[in-house]
Design a protein around this motif. Sequence first.
Motif, PDB file in Angstrom:
ATOM      1  N   THR A 219       0.849  -1.197   0.000  1.00 47.32           N
ATOM      2  CA  THR A 219       0.000   0.000   0.000  1.00 47.32           C
ATOM      3  C   THR A 219       0.885   1.248   0.000  1.00 47.32           C
ATOM      4  OG1 THR A 219      -0.038   0.041   2.407  1.00 47.32           O
ATOM      5  CG2 THR A 219      -1.865  -1.102   1.305  1.00 47.32           C
ATOM      6  N   ILE A 220       0.250   2.386  -0.224  1.00 51.93           N
ATOM      7  CA  ILE A 220       0.990   3.653  -0.222  1.00 51.93           C
ATOM      8  C   ILE A 220       1.673   3.843   1.134  1.00 51.93           C
ATOM      9  CG2 ILE A 220       0.733   6.172  -0.363  1.00 51.93           C
ATOM     10  CD1 ILE A 220      -1.739   5.524  -2.257  1.00 51.93           C
ATOM     11  N   ALA A 221       0.971   3.535   2.211  1.00 54.04           N
ATOM     12  CA  ALA A 221       1.542   3.690   3.554  1.00 54.04           C
ATOM     13  C   ALA A 221       2.758   2.773   3.727  1.00 54.04           C
ATOM     14  CB  ALA A 221       0.486   3.379   4.612  1.00 54.04           C
ATOM     15  N   GLN A 222       2.653   1.536   3.242  1.00 53.64           N
ATOM     16  CA  GLN A 222       3.780   0.603   3.349  1.00 53.64           C
ATOM     17  C   GLN A 222       4.962   1.079   2.501  1.00 53.64           C
ATOM     18  OE1 GLN A 222       1.707  -3.094   2.331  1.00 53.64           O
ATOM     19  NE2 GLN A 222       1.583  -3.656   4.496  1.00 53.64           N
ATOM     20  N   ARG A 223       4.676   1.637   1.341  1.00 57.97           N
ATOM     21  CA  ARG A 223       5.773   2.137   0.489  1.00 57.97           C
ATOM     22  C   ARG A 223       6.508   3.297   1.159  1.00 57.97           C
ATOM     23  NH1 ARG A 223       1.660   2.614  -3.953  1.00 57.97           N
ATOM     24  NH2 ARG A 223       1.252   0.470  -4.587  1.00 57.97           N
ATOM     25  N   GLN A 224       5.788   4.104   1.930  1.00 56.38           N
ATOM     26  CA  GLN A 224       6.455   5.212   2.630  1.00 56.38           C
ATOM     27  C   GLN A 224       7.444   4.654   3.649  1.00 56.38           C
ATOM     28  OE1 GLN A 224       5.843   8.202   1.183  1.00 56.38           O
ATOM     29  NE2 GLN A 224       4.475   6.876   0.016  1.00 56.38           N
ATOM     30  N   ARG A 225       7.050   3.561   4.291  1.00 51.46           N
ATOM     31  CA  ARG A 225       7.943   2.947   5.289  1.00 51.46           C
ATOM     32  C   ARG A 225       9.161   2.320   4.609  1.00 51.46           C
ATOM     33  NH1 ARG A 225       3.915  -0.442   8.776  1.00 51.46           N
ATOM     34  NH2 ARG A 225       5.818  -1.376   9.595  1.00 51.46           N
ATOM     35  N   ILE A 226       8.947   1.779   3.417  1.00 49.64           N
ATOM     36  CA  ILE A 226      10.078   1.226   2.650  1.00 49.64           C
ATOM     37  C   ILE A 226      11.047   2.356   2.281  1.00 49.64           C
ATOM     38  CG2 ILE A 226      10.746   0.141   0.448  1.00 49.64           C
ATOM     39  CD1 ILE A 226       8.033  -1.392   0.558  1.00 49.64           C
ATOM     40  N   LYS A 227      10.494   3.504   1.863  1.00 55.37           N
ATOM     41  CA  LYS A 227      11.339   4.643   1.493  1.00 55.37           C
ATOM     42  C   LYS A 227      12.200   5.098   2.671  1.00 55.37           C
ATOM     43  CE  LYS A 227       9.097   8.093  -0.579  1.00 55.37           C
ATOM     44  NZ  LYS A 227       7.921   8.872  -1.044  1.00 55.37           N
ATOM     45  N   GLU A 228      11.586   5.164   3.864  1.00 57.21           N
ATOM     46  CA  GLU A 228      12.329   5.577   5.058  1.00 57.21           C
ATOM     47  C   GLU A 228      13.414   4.565   5.399  1.00 57.21           C
ATOM     48  OE1 GLU A 228       9.277   6.079   8.078  1.00 57.21           O
ATOM     49  OE2 GLU A 228       8.313   7.566   6.790  1.00 57.21           O
ATOM     50  N   ALA A 229      13.047   3.277   5.367  1.00 51.87           N
ATOM     51  CA  ALA A 229      14.008   2.223   5.705  1.00 51.87           C
ATOM     52  C   ALA A 229      15.159   2.194   4.696  1.00 51.87           C
ATOM     53  CB  ALA A 229      13.304   0.861   5.751  1.00 51.87           C
ATOM     54  N   TYR A 230      14.845   2.475   3.442  1.00 55.71           N
ATOM     55  CA  TYR A 230      15.863   2.485   2.385  1.00 55.71           C
ATOM     56  C   TYR A 230      16.860   3.613   2.633  1.00 55.71           C
ATOM     57  CZ  TYR A 230      17.906   2.022  -2.304  1.00 55.71           C
ATOM     58  OH  TYR A 230      18.768   1.817  -3.353  1.00 55.71           O
ATOM     59  N   LYS A 231      16.344   4.775   2.944  1.00 49.06           N
ATOM     60  CA  LYS A 231      17.208   5.939   3.180  1.00 49.06           C
ATOM     61  C   LYS A 231      18.113   5.673   4.379  1.00 49.06           C
ATOM     62  CE  LYS A 231      15.920  10.119   1.976  1.00 49.06           C
ATOM     63  NZ  LYS A 231      15.119  11.358   1.914  1.00 49.06           N
ATOM     64  N   GLN A 232      17.535   5.038   5.394  1.00 48.03           N
ATOM     65  CA  GLN A 232      18.284   4.731   6.606  1.00 48.03           C
ATOM     66  C   GLN A 232      19.400   3.725   6.310  1.00 48.03           C
ATOM     67  OE1 GLN A 232      15.695   3.241   9.619  1.00 48.03           O
ATOM     68  NE2 GLN A 232      17.098   3.703  11.283  1.00 48.03           N
ATOM     69  N   ALA A 233      19.080   2.707   5.520  1.00 51.83           N
ATOM     70  CA  ALA A 233      20.035   1.621   5.255  1.00 51.83           C
ATOM     71  C   ALA A 233      21.097   1.992   4.220  1.00 51.83           C
ATOM     72  CB  ALA A 233      19.285   0.366   4.803  1.00 51.83           C
ATOM     73  N   VAL A 234      20.729   2.844   3.276  1.00 56.66           N
ATOM     74  CA  VAL A 234      21.613   3.120   2.141  1.00 56.66           C
ATOM     75  C   VAL A 234      22.124   4.563   2.130  1.00 56.66           C
ATOM     76  CG1 VAL A 234      21.772   2.935  -0.401  1.00 56.66           C
ATOM     77  CG2 VAL A 234      20.222   1.447   0.844  1.00 56.66           C
ATOM     78  N   GLY A 235      21.424   5.436   2.830  1.00 57.29           N
ATOM     79  CA  GLY A 235      21.822   6.839   2.835  1.00 57.29           C
ATOM     80  C   GLY A 235      21.507   7.535   1.522  1.00 57.29           C
ATOM     81  N   LYS A 236      20.601   6.933   0.755  1.00 56.74           N
ATOM     82  CA  LYS A 236      20.188   7.544  -0.507  1.00 56.74           C
ATOM     83  C   LYS A 236      18.676   7.448  -0.645  1.00 56.74           C
ATOM     84  CE  LYS A 236      22.639   6.923  -4.350  1.00 56.74           C
ATOM     85  NZ  LYS A 236      23.251   6.076  -5.408  1.00 56.74           N
ATOM     86  N   ASP A 237      18.161   8.227  -1.600  1.00 51.83           N
ATOM     87  CA  ASP A 237      16.727   8.264  -1.822  1.00 51.83           C
ATOM     88  C   ASP A 237      16.330   7.129  -2.768  1.00 51.83           C
ATOM     89  OD1 ASP A 237      14.358  10.141  -1.385  1.00 51.83           O
ATOM     90  OD2 ASP A 237      14.321   9.841  -3.551  1.00 51.83           O
ATOM     91  N   LEU A 238      15.352   6.330  -2.352  1.00 54.54           N
ATOM     92  CA  LEU A 238      14.918   5.192  -3.183  1.00 54.54           C
ATOM     93  C   LEU A 238      14.459   5.633  -4.567  1.00 54.54           C
ATOM     94  CD1 LEU A 238      14.177   2.214  -3.655  1.00 54.54           C
ATOM     95  CD2 LEU A 238      12.030   2.626  -2.429  1.00 54.54           C
ATOM     96  N   ALA A 239      13.676   6.718  -4.626  1.00 52.54           N
ATOM     97  CA  ALA A 239      13.178   7.200  -5.925  1.00 52.54           C
ATOM     98  C   ALA A 239      14.337   7.571  -6.851  1.00 52.54           C
ATOM     99  CB  ALA A 239      12.241   8.385  -5.732  1.00 52.54           C
TER     100      ALA A 239
END
Length: 320
Positions: A47-67
């Motif tokens: 869902t859109i809400a779940q994708r937002q959490r993926i974006k945050e976790a991605y930034k945290q883990a990689v230090g870059k923007d998923l998009a």
Amino acid sequence: MAAIGNRGTVTEAAGFDADADVQKLRGAMKGVGTDEAAIIEVLAHRTIAQRQRIKEAYKQAVGKDLADDLSSELTGNFESVILGLLMLPPVYDAYELRNAMKGAGTEEACLIDILASRSNDEIQAINAVYKKENGKSLEDAVVGDTSGMFQRVLVSLLTAGRDESDTVDEAQAVKDAKDIYEAGEARWGTDEVKFLTVLCVRNRKHLLRVFEEYKKISGREIEDSIKREMSGCLEDVFLAIVKCMRDKTAFFAERLYKSMKGLGTTDSVLIRIMVSRAEIDMLDIKAQFLKIYGKTLYSFIKGDTSGDYRKVLLELCGGE
């Protein structure tokens, strides 16, 4: 109109684990080539809400923007769908509106599709995002990019002031129908402001009553009169408002059909509707599509698109 449960094809993924999804996405973009199937598997089923959490976790883990990372790996229509899926609804709408007015020429269809179909709350959210991201109001952008009565209708819709109650004032409905009739069919030339005042201000239930009354007075559906009396973008926006009031899902089904029938595909329309309605009313849009056109939306998308772009759209469509 209150949402009756979730009528979307995209629903919450059970056992959701943002970090595991981040690992999958990282794996899909590592090394040579991109694993598009893995990207679809994750993003089209959250869902859109779940994708937002993926974006945050991605930034945290990689230090870059998923998009940004996805954008550097993907291209074309497939990229447009994936990036759209990562945005919150008002952000996606504001982004689409901005693109529709960028550069030479305007994609009026985008302005119409979005502004004629969104609720007051949705339009207020879009206005806020647009201002924040572009440093100027959406109204200023629209005024700078459109003209005449078409511009006035859009500005009215942007005020997000439509009555959203369920109250039908019988006497007013009869008067409204008469006013529109006298402003159009009954005179030489058309007084479009009368149409604007009724169609952009009144609530849905009241308007359905006005349309009934209008048919009694004029012997015609209001859509037919709009087609006879107006042309171009003004005709399109008034028709869109009437159709959204009658049945929003039928409006989107028709837009999807027209984006694919005949030669070529209007991908901007197809992508915008598939992305923005996947979690809201795609099940109902599919049912309307089948009812009106006798063919499934799935079969239309399948026959009209290809590659990963086709794959992700078919996932958003949610099977036959």
